[in-house]
Motif scaffolding. Structure first.
Motif, PDB file in Angstrom:
ATOM      1  N   LEU A  29      23.160   1.498  77.147  1.00  7.79           N
ATOM      2  CA  LEU A  29      23.025   2.895  77.940  1.00  7.79           C
ATOM      3  C   LEU A  29      24.614   3.700  77.569  1.00  7.79           C
ATOM      4  CD1 LEU A  29      21.787   1.573  81.421  1.00  7.79           C
ATOM      5  CD2 LEU A  29      20.674   2.957  79.681  1.00  7.79           C
ATOM      6  N   ALA A  30      25.647   2.846  77.398  1.00  4.77           N
ATOM      7  CA  ALA A  30      26.748   3.571  77.294  1.00  4.77           C
ATOM      8  C   ALA A  30      26.770   4.609  76.088  1.00  4.77           C
ATOM      9  CB  ALA A  30      27.924   2.414  77.046  1.00  4.77           C
ATOM     10  N   ARG A  31      25.667   4.187  75.180  1.00  6.99           N
ATOM     11  CA  ARG A  31      25.625   5.035  74.121  1.00  6.99           C
ATOM     12  C   ARG A  31      24.943   6.186  73.805  1.00  6.99           C
ATOM     13  NH1 ARG A  31      26.222  -0.225  71.774  1.00  6.99           N
ATOM     14  NH2 ARG A  31      23.984  -0.634  71.256  1.00  6.99           N
ATOM     15  N   THR A  32      24.272   6.426  75.100  1.00  8.93           N
ATOM     16  CA  THR A  32      23.515   7.752  75.403  1.00  8.93           C
ATOM     17  C   THR A  32      24.338   9.007  75.045  1.00  8.93           C
ATOM     18  OG1 THR A  32      22.450   6.448  77.334  1.00  8.93           O
ATOM     19  CG2 THR A  32      22.237   9.234  77.314  1.00  8.93           C
ATOM     20  N   PRO A  33      23.766   9.781  74.298  1.00 11.67           N
ATOM     21  CA  PRO A  33      24.728  11.020  73.800  1.00 11.67           C
ATOM     22  C   PRO A  33      24.660  12.024  74.826  1.00 11.67           C
ATOM     23  CG  PRO A  33      22.426  11.165  72.615  1.00 11.67           C
ATOM     24  CD  PRO A  33      22.255   9.568  73.529  1.00 11.67           C
ATOM     25  N   TYR A  34      25.902  12.616  74.916  1.00  9.51           N
ATOM     26  CA  TYR A  34      26.153  13.692  75.840  1.00  9.51           C
ATOM     27  C   TYR A  34      26.914  14.691  74.928  1.00  9.51           C
ATOM     28  CZ  TYR A  34      24.780  10.816  79.619  1.00  9.51           C
ATOM     29  OH  TYR A  34      24.217  10.060  80.691  1.00  9.51           O
ATOM     30  N   LEU A  35      25.995  15.669  74.054  1.00  9.48           N
ATOM     31  CA  LEU A  35      26.644  16.337  73.323  1.00  9.48           C
ATOM     32  C   LEU A  35      26.144  17.861  73.820  1.00  9.48           C
ATOM     33  CD1 LEU A  35      25.968  14.633  69.800  1.00  9.48           C
ATOM     34  CD2 LEU A  35      28.228  14.662  71.392  1.00  9.48           C
ATOM     35  N   SER A  36      25.599  18.022  74.670  1.00  8.83           N
ATOM     36  CA  SER A  36      25.038  19.292  75.335  1.00  8.83           C
ATOM     37  C   SER A  36      26.351  20.267  75.997  1.00  8.83           C
ATOM     38  CB  SER A  36      24.161  19.263  76.041  1.00  8.83           C
ATOM     39  OG  SER A  36      24.374  18.523  77.324  1.00  8.83           O
ATOM     40  N   ALA A  37      27.451  19.539  75.909  1.00  6.68           N
ATOM     41  CA  ALA A  37      28.626  20.379  76.556  1.00  6.68           C
ATOM     42  C   ALA A  37      29.152  21.205  75.292  1.00  6.68           C
ATOM     43  CB  ALA A  37      29.588  19.560  77.036  1.00  6.68           C
ATOM     44  N   PRO A  38      30.196  22.356  75.803  1.00  9.38           N
ATOM     45  CA  PRO A  38      30.475  23.157  74.911  1.00  9.38           C
ATOM     46  C   PRO A  38      31.491  22.352  73.640  1.00  9.38           C
ATOM     47  CG  PRO A  38      31.076  23.839  77.056  1.00  9.38           C
ATOM     48  CD  PRO A  38      30.364  22.382  77.364  1.00  9.38           C
ATOM     49  N   ALA A  39      31.449  23.037  72.805  1.00 10.99           N
ATOM     50  CA  ALA A  39      32.504  22.254  71.647  1.00 10.99           C
ATOM     51  C   ALA A  39      33.747  22.144  71.990  1.00 10.99           C
ATOM     52  CB  ALA A  39      32.213  23.298  70.306  1.00 10.99           C
ATOM     53  N   ASN A  40      34.332  23.259  72.772  1.00 15.69           N
ATOM     54  CA  ASN A  40      35.833  23.112  73.146  1.00 15.69           C
ATOM     55  C   ASN A  40      35.928  23.312  74.716  1.00 15.69           C
ATOM     56  OD1 ASN A  40      37.467  22.721  70.417  1.00 15.69           O
ATOM     57  ND2 ASN A  40      36.084  24.283  70.196  1.00 15.69           N
ATOM     58  N   PHE A  41      36.577  22.439  75.316  1.00 16.25           N
ATOM     59  CA  PHE A  41      36.793  22.838  76.817  1.00 16.25           C
ATOM     60  C   PHE A  41      38.023  22.019  77.192  1.00 16.25           C
ATOM     61  CE2 PHE A  41      33.773  19.340  76.617  1.00 16.25           C
ATOM     62  CZ  PHE A  41      34.158  18.593  77.677  1.00 16.25           C
ATOM     63  N   THR A  42      38.645  22.357  78.519  1.00 18.43           N
ATOM     64  CA  THR A  42      39.755  21.758  79.055  1.00 18.43           C
ATOM     65  C   THR A  42      39.545  21.606  80.654  1.00 18.43           C
ATOM     66  OG1 THR A  42      41.303  22.825  77.445  1.00 18.43           O
ATOM     67  CG2 THR A  42      42.334  22.063  79.532  1.00 18.43           C
ATOM     68  N   ASN A 111      20.209  16.029  88.203  1.00 21.49           N
ATOM     69  CA  ASN A 111      20.020  17.349  87.701  1.00 21.49           C
ATOM     70  C   ASN A 111      21.076  18.227  87.193  1.00 21.49           C
ATOM     71  OD1 ASN A 111      17.198  17.264  88.821  1.00 21.49           O
ATOM     72  ND2 ASN A 111      18.075  17.829  90.760  1.00 21.49           N
ATOM     73  N   LYS A 112      22.444  18.080  87.680  1.00 21.77           N
ATOM     74  CA  LYS A 112      23.576  18.740  87.214  1.00 21.77           C
ATOM     75  C   LYS A 112      24.703  17.744  87.300  1.00 21.77           C
ATOM     76  CE  LYS A 112      25.306  23.280  87.155  1.00 21.77           C
ATOM     77  NZ  LYS A 112      25.459  24.666  87.576  1.00 21.77           N
ATOM     78  N   ILE A 113      25.699  18.048  86.395  1.00 22.72           N
ATOM     79  CA  ILE A 113      27.125  17.237  86.762  1.00 22.72           C
ATOM     80  C   ILE A 113      27.994  18.591  86.210  1.00 22.72           C
ATOM     81  CG2 ILE A 113      28.593  15.784  86.101  1.00 22.72           C
ATOM     82  CD1 ILE A 113      26.601  13.724  85.779  1.00 22.72           C
ATOM     83  N   GLN A 120      29.114  22.142  82.399  1.00 21.08           N
ATOM     84  CA  GLN A 120      28.077  21.514  82.987  1.00 21.08           C
ATOM     85  C   GLN A 120      27.039  20.729  82.149  1.00 21.08           C
ATOM     86  OE1 GLN A 120      28.571  25.189  83.370  1.00 21.08           O
ATOM     87  NE2 GLN A 120      30.251  24.700  84.915  1.00 21.08           N
ATOM     88  N   LEU A 121      26.528  19.821  82.595  1.00 22.00           N
ATOM     89  CA  LEU A 121      25.555  18.996  81.855  1.00 22.00           C
ATOM     90  C   LEU A 121      24.213  19.033  82.865  1.00 22.00           C
ATOM     91  CD1 LEU A 121      27.583  15.826  80.699  1.00 22.00           C
ATOM     92  CD2 LEU A 121      26.783  17.784  79.318  1.00 22.00           C
ATOM     93  N   LYS A 122      23.157  19.139  82.300  1.00 17.85           N
ATOM     94  CA  LYS A 122      21.902  19.299  83.111  1.00 17.85           C
ATOM     95  C   LYS A 122      20.842  18.145  82.584  1.00 17.85           C
ATOM     96  CE  LYS A 122      22.164  24.210  84.062  1.00 17.85           C
ATOM     97  NZ  LYS A 122      21.715  25.561  84.176  1.00 17.85           N
ATOM     98  N   ASN A 123      20.187  17.624  83.500  1.00 16.26           N
ATOM     99  CA  ASN A 123      19.199  16.557  83.327  1.00 16.26           C
ATOM    100  C   ASN A 123      19.833  15.489  82.518  1.00 16.26           C
ATOM    101  OD1 ASN A 123      17.125  18.133  84.413  1.00 16.26           O
ATOM    102  ND2 ASN A 123      17.191  19.659  82.740  1.00 16.26           N
ATOM    103  N   VAL A 124      20.770  14.945  83.086  1.00 14.65           N
ATOM    104  CA  VAL A 124      21.521  13.818  82.538  1.00 14.65           C
ATOM    105  C   VAL A 124      20.705  12.417  82.695  1.00 14.65           C
ATOM    106  CG1 VAL A 124      23.919  12.672  82.620  1.00 14.65           C
ATOM    107  CG2 VAL A 124      23.840  15.009  82.887  1.00 14.65           C
ATOM    108  N   PRO A 125      20.384  11.802  81.675  1.00 10.62           N
ATOM    109  CA  PRO A 125      19.662  10.811  81.904  1.00 10.62           C
ATOM    110  C   PRO A 125      20.402   9.405  81.831  1.00 10.62           C
ATOM    111  CG  PRO A 125      19.711  11.228  79.632  1.00 10.62           C
ATOM    112  CD  PRO A 125      20.389  12.347  80.407  1.00 10.62           C
ATOM    113  N   ALA A 126      19.786   8.310  82.470  1.00  2.53           N
ATOM    114  CA  ALA A 126      20.146   6.937  82.337  1.00  2.53           C
ATOM    115  C   ALA A 126      21.515   6.706  82.854  1.00  2.53           C
ATOM    116  CB  ALA A 126      20.085   6.587  80.562  1.00  2.53           C
ATOM    117  N   VAL A 127      21.734   7.563  84.042  1.00  2.00           N
ATOM    118  CA  VAL A 127      22.993   7.296  84.549  1.00  2.00           C
ATOM    119  C   VAL A 127      23.014   6.080  85.389  1.00  2.00           C
ATOM    120  CG1 VAL A 127      24.564   8.413  86.315  1.00  2.00           C
ATOM    121  CG2 VAL A 127      23.553   9.608  84.781  1.00  2.00           C
TER     122      VAL A 127
END
Length: 314
Positions: A29-42, A111-113, A120-127
């Motif tokens: 589960l730790a390897r679930t991809p979370y790449l829908s975020a912006p390329a750069n953010f602070t 639904n949203k983090i 923001q991340l939406k529909n985040v699975p396997a948390v």
């Protein structure tokens, strides 16, 4: 305020949950991809007892998330504060300070983090989630949980404790842009580390102190710890590189404990900053946990893709 355990024990507990007791599934589960975020953010953050806390919102509920590189999961949420379904029991374990932890997974995605209003991340699975109330009692009743390696391993990220910012740069973009994050004129040391722990979450290197070697691991969840053999302790006390002090108070509580200040760390021929106020114990091996008390002296650039950690002058 009532505490289930002392604050110092809680600080250690955040870091030292033993992953092996949960079996292999959490590692997957730790390897679930979370790449829908912006390329750069602070993300701006708060410092509390040396830990990094970020404003967050999970399914509309506001609170704080702890940024803990020593946690393997992308998000490890608090089911005492958040209404989360215990649809699947993943496993049981115990923290280093004795608190029992039961891990659950909710079938329905989150639904949203929202992180600090910056991404923001939406529909985040396997948390995964557990009961973090012992952290609530020491930090904030609005504790949402933690952000860990499963999220940040997708980025080259930069921690600036002075500015209190976390800057993220996704790996799937122009390499020249990523390289520009590290200013060669400000580099103090570059560690080619060994990834250890679940999914390589714990960067580990060998440092030198005098004629001795010491194993060092980097972890934002561990504000600073030192374990030495009796022989190493005596040698470093004699050389003056180690000072031990019995402290009566720690992080706002009366709790006597042995604290260590260590000077004389080297990476190759490069002298490194000392580390103070380390929790200290005698053990069978020599190892140091380098967290806030060391990293605050630098701007640190973490690159898990290339197993490299770079320290920059502030």
């Amino acid at each position: 305020m009532m505490f289930l355990t002392s604050l110092r024990a809680i600080v250690v507990a955040v870091v030292l949950i033993t992953p092996s007791v949960f079996g292999a599934e959490p590692a997957l589960l730790a390897r679930t991809p979370y790449l829908s975020a912006p390329a750069n953010f602070t993300l701006p953050f708060y410092l509390f007892n040396g830990h990094i806390l970020i404003d967050g919102v999970v399914n509309g509920r506001e609170g704080k998330l702890m940024f803990d590189t020593g946690t393997e999961f992308p998000f490890f949420l608090n089911n005492h504060y958040l209404p989360l379904g215990k649809d699947k029991k993943i496993g049981e374990g115990q923290t280093a300070s004795g608190q029992k932890m039961v891990l659950y997974q909710q079938h329905q995605p989150i639904n949203k983090i929202d992180l600090a209003g910056q991404m923001q991340l939406k529909n985040v699975p396997a948390v995964l989630h557990t009961d973090w109330r012992f952290i609530e009692q020491a930090y904030t009743p609005y504790f949402l949980g933690s952000i860990g390696h499963g999220f940040n391993r997708n980025y080259l990220f930069v921690i600036d404790y002075e500015a209190q910012t976390l800057a993220f740069h996704a790996f799937n973009q122009d390499k020249a842009l990523l390289a520009s994050v590290v200013d060669p004129a400000r580099v103090v040391a570059t560690f080619e580390f060994t990834p250890t722990g679940v999914d390589g979450k714990m960067p580990e290197v060998v440092l030198h102190i005098g004629d001795h070697n010491i194993k060092a691991s980097f972890d934002t969840g561990n504000i600073g710890s030192l374990q030495l053999t009796e022989a190493m302790k005596n040698a470093l006390l004699t050389s003056g590189e180690l000072k031990l002090q019995l402290r009566e108070f720690t992080y706002g509580l009366r709790e006597p404990h042995m604290s260590a200040n260590l000077q004389g760390l080297y990476e190759g021929s490069t002298a490194l900053a000392g580390a103070c106020n380390l929790t200290f114990k005698i053990g069978k091996t020599n190892q140091i946990g380098l967290g806030y008390h060391f990293l605050k002296n630098y701007i640190s650039v973490w690159d898990y893709q290339n197993s490299r950690l770079t320290l920059l002058k502030p």
